[in-house]
Design a protein around this motif. Structure first.
Motif, PDB file in Angstrom:
ATOM      1  N   PRO A   2       9.153 -25.558  40.603  1.00  0.00           N
ATOM      2  CA  PRO A   2       9.506 -24.136  40.594  1.00  0.00           C
ATOM      3  C   PRO A   2      10.824 -23.887  39.865  1.00  0.00           C
ATOM      4  CG  PRO A   2       9.157 -24.939  42.836  1.00  0.00           C
ATOM      5  CD  PRO A   2       9.085 -26.104  41.930  1.00  0.00           C
ATOM      6  N   ILE A   3      10.955 -22.664  39.374  1.00  0.00           N
ATOM      7  CA  ILE A   3      12.142 -22.289  38.609  1.00  0.00           C
ATOM      8  C   ILE A   3      13.408 -22.375  39.461  1.00  0.00           C
ATOM      9  CG2 ILE A   3      11.969 -19.823  39.071  1.00  0.00           C
ATOM     10  CD1 ILE A   3      12.803 -19.393  36.156  1.00  0.00           C
ATOM     11  N   ARG A   4      13.305 -22.098  40.741  1.00  0.00           N
ATOM     12  CA  ARG A   4      14.488 -22.145  41.606  1.00  0.00           C
ATOM     13  C   ARG A   4      15.054 -23.565  41.718  1.00  0.00           C
ATOM     14  NH1 ARG A   4      17.018 -17.949  41.337  1.00  0.00           N
ATOM     15  NH2 ARG A   4      16.090 -16.120  42.222  1.00  0.00           N
ATOM     16  N   GLN A   5      14.175 -24.556  41.713  1.00  0.00           N
ATOM     17  CA  GLN A   5      14.663 -25.926  41.805  1.00  0.00           C
ATOM     18  C   GLN A   5      15.406 -26.323  40.534  1.00  0.00           C
ATOM     19  OE1 GLN A   5      11.876 -28.723  43.206  1.00  0.00           O
ATOM     20  NE2 GLN A   5      13.282 -30.435  43.082  1.00  0.00           N
ATOM     21  N   TYR A   6      14.915 -25.890  39.378  1.00  0.00           N
ATOM     22  CA  TYR A   6      15.629 -26.168  38.128  1.00  0.00           C
ATOM     23  C   TYR A   6      16.995 -25.508  38.128  1.00  0.00           C
ATOM     24  CZ  TYR A   6      11.528 -28.158  35.854  1.00  0.00           C
ATOM     25  OH  TYR A   6      10.477 -28.952  35.521  1.00  0.00           O
ATOM     26  N   SER A   7      17.062 -24.257  38.541  1.00  0.00           N
ATOM     27  CA  SER A   7      18.348 -23.559  38.529  1.00  0.00           C
ATOM     28  C   SER A   7      19.294 -24.134  39.577  1.00  0.00           C
ATOM     29  CB  SER A   7      18.136 -22.060  38.756  1.00  0.00           C
ATOM     30  OG  SER A   7      17.552 -21.822  40.017  1.00  0.00           O
ATOM     31  N   THR A   8      18.776 -24.564  40.714  1.00  0.00           N
ATOM     32  CA  THR A   8      19.622 -25.188  41.735  1.00  0.00           C
ATOM     33  C   THR A   8      20.188 -26.503  41.235  1.00  0.00           C
ATOM     34  OG1 THR A   8      18.295 -24.169  43.473  1.00  0.00           O
ATOM     35  CG2 THR A   8      19.670 -26.017  44.108  1.00  0.00           C
ATOM     36  N   ASN A   9      19.353 -27.311  40.582  1.00  0.00           N
ATOM     37  CA  ASN A   9      19.828 -28.581  40.033  1.00  0.00           C
ATOM     38  C   ASN A   9      20.877 -28.355  38.954  1.00  0.00           C
ATOM     39  OD1 ASN A   9      18.204 -30.045  41.718  1.00  0.00           O
ATOM     40  ND2 ASN A   9      16.574 -30.301  40.213  1.00  0.00           N
ATOM     41  N   SER A  10      20.668 -27.357  38.122  1.00  0.00           N
ATOM     42  CA  SER A  10      21.633 -27.056  37.073  1.00  0.00           C
ATOM     43  C   SER A  10      22.946 -26.566  37.670  1.00  0.00           C
ATOM     44  CB  SER A  10      21.058 -26.004  36.119  1.00  0.00           C
ATOM     45  OG  SER A  10      21.937 -25.765  35.069  1.00  0.00           O
ATOM     46  N   GLY A  11      22.876 -25.769  38.701  1.00  0.00           N
ATOM     47  CA  GLY A  11      24.092 -25.298  39.369  1.00  0.00           C
ATOM     48  C   GLY A  11      24.855 -26.430  40.034  1.00  0.00           C
ATOM     49  N   ARG A  12      24.124 -27.341  40.647  1.00  0.00           N
ATOM     50  CA  ARG A  12      24.783 -28.510  41.266  1.00  0.00           C
ATOM     51  C   ARG A  12      25.444 -29.395  40.217  1.00  0.00           C
ATOM     52  NH1 ARG A  12      19.916 -30.213  45.245  1.00  0.00           N
ATOM     53  NH2 ARG A  12      20.183 -28.542  46.749  1.00  0.00           N
ATOM     54  N   ARG A  13      24.752 -29.575  39.102  1.00  0.00           N
ATOM     55  CA  ARG A  13      25.305 -30.387  38.022  1.00  0.00           C
ATOM     56  C   ARG A  13      26.567 -29.747  37.454  1.00  0.00           C
ATOM     57  NH1 ARG A  13      20.850 -31.204  34.894  1.00  0.00           N
ATOM     58  NH2 ARG A  13      21.143 -29.183  33.938  1.00  0.00           N
ATOM     59  N   GLU A  14      26.551 -28.428  37.320  1.00  0.00           N
ATOM     60  CA  GLU A  14      27.726 -27.719  36.807  1.00  0.00           C
ATOM     61  C   GLU A  14      28.901 -27.838  37.773  1.00  0.00           C
ATOM     62  OE1 GLU A  14      28.750 -23.379  34.935  1.00  0.00           O
ATOM     63  OE2 GLU A  14      26.692 -23.952  35.278  1.00  0.00           O
ATOM     64  N   LEU A  15      28.653 -27.690  39.048  1.00  0.00           N
ATOM     65  CA  LEU A  15      29.710 -27.838  40.045  1.00  0.00           C
ATOM     66  C   LEU A  15      30.270 -29.265  40.036  1.00  0.00           C
ATOM     67  CD1 LEU A  15      31.286 -26.604  42.425  1.00  0.00           C
ATOM     68  CD2 LEU A  15      29.432 -27.401  43.901  1.00  0.00           C
ATOM     69  N   PHE A  16      29.389 -30.254  39.952  1.00  0.00           N
ATOM     70  CA  PHE A  16      29.823 -31.648  39.884  1.00  0.00           C
ATOM     71  C   PHE A  16      30.694 -31.901  38.660  1.00  0.00           C
ATOM     72  CE2 PHE A  16      28.972 -35.973  38.301  1.00  0.00           C
ATOM     73  CZ  PHE A  16      29.558 -36.687  39.332  1.00  0.00           C
ATOM     74  N   LEU A  17      30.298 -31.362  37.501  1.00  0.00           N
ATOM     75  CA  LEU A  17      31.073 -31.560  36.282  1.00  0.00           C
ATOM     76  C   LEU A  17      32.428 -30.861  36.355  1.00  0.00           C
ATOM     77  CD1 LEU A  17      28.265 -31.304  33.608  1.00  0.00           C
ATOM     78  CD2 LEU A  17      29.665 -33.301  34.120  1.00  0.00           C
ATOM     79  N   LEU A  18      32.490 -29.711  36.998  1.00  0.00           N
ATOM     80  CA  LEU A  18      33.778 -29.037  37.175  1.00  0.00           C
ATOM     81  C   LEU A  18      34.721 -29.864  38.044  1.00  0.00           C
ATOM     82  CD1 LEU A  18      32.745 -25.311  37.650  1.00  0.00           C
ATOM     83  CD2 LEU A  18      34.168 -26.251  35.827  1.00  0.00           C
ATOM     84  N   SER A  43      33.400 -34.673  29.156  1.00  0.00           N
ATOM     85  CA  SER A  43      32.730 -33.851  30.165  1.00  0.00           C
ATOM     86  C   SER A  43      32.592 -32.393  29.722  1.00  0.00           C
ATOM     87  CB  SER A  43      33.472 -33.930  31.496  1.00  0.00           C
ATOM     88  OG  SER A  43      34.729 -33.319  31.411  1.00  0.00           O
ATOM     89  N   ALA A  44      33.375 -31.973  28.730  1.00  0.00           N
ATOM     90  CA  ALA A  44      33.303 -30.583  28.264  1.00  0.00           C
ATOM     91  C   ALA A  44      31.945 -30.233  27.644  1.00  0.00           C
ATOM     92  CB  ALA A  44      34.444 -30.297  27.302  1.00  0.00           C
ATOM     93  N   PRO A  45      31.382 -31.054  26.733  1.00  0.00           N
ATOM     94  CA  PRO A  45      30.049 -30.706  26.215  1.00  0.00           C
ATOM     95  C   PRO A  45      28.965 -30.730  27.290  1.00  0.00           C
ATOM     96  CG  PRO A  45      31.060 -32.371  24.836  1.00  0.00           C
ATOM     97  CD  PRO A  45      31.935 -32.200  26.028  1.00  0.00           C
ATOM     98  N   LEU A  46      29.092 -31.631  28.254  1.00  0.00           N
ATOM     99  CA  LEU A  46      28.103 -31.661  29.342  1.00  0.00           C
ATOM    100  C   LEU A  46      28.184 -30.393  30.183  1.00  0.00           C
ATOM    101  CD1 LEU A  46      28.496 -35.364  30.470  1.00  0.00           C
ATOM    102  CD2 LEU A  46      26.656 -34.371  29.124  1.00  0.00           C
TER     103      LEU A  46
END
Length: 76
Positions: A2-18, A43-46
């Motif tokens: 589902p689309i929500r799982q993709y967006s949740t994973n992307s949000g988690r990845r963004e928070l982790f990279l920050l 880490s900036a391009p990621l």
């Protein structure tokens, strides 16, 4: 998937990279080694890629509807 799982994973990845980028920047300011600056710069391009993905999944109305309904089999 589902689309929500993709967006949740992307949000988690963004928070982790920050968090990871802030730790690397703090270490660079404290110790001044060049390899830590390199890790911070890498880490900036990621982070940019993750932000772009989050934009497409959540904010771009045309693509988010297309991804959730009619993705061709070759694009999966």
């Amino acid at each position: 998937m589902p689309i929500r799982q993709y967006s949740t994973n992307s949000g988690r990845r963004e928070l982790f990279l920050l968090v990871l980028g802030s730790i690397r920047l703090r270490d660079y300011r404290r110790f001044r080694p060049r390899h830590t600056l390199g890790l911070f710069v890498s880490s900036a391009p990621l982070l940019a890629e993750s932000s772009w993905t989050l934009y497409y999944w959540l904010l771009n109305s045309t693509l988010s509807v297309w991804f959730s309904t009619a993705v061709p089999a070759i694009a999966r």
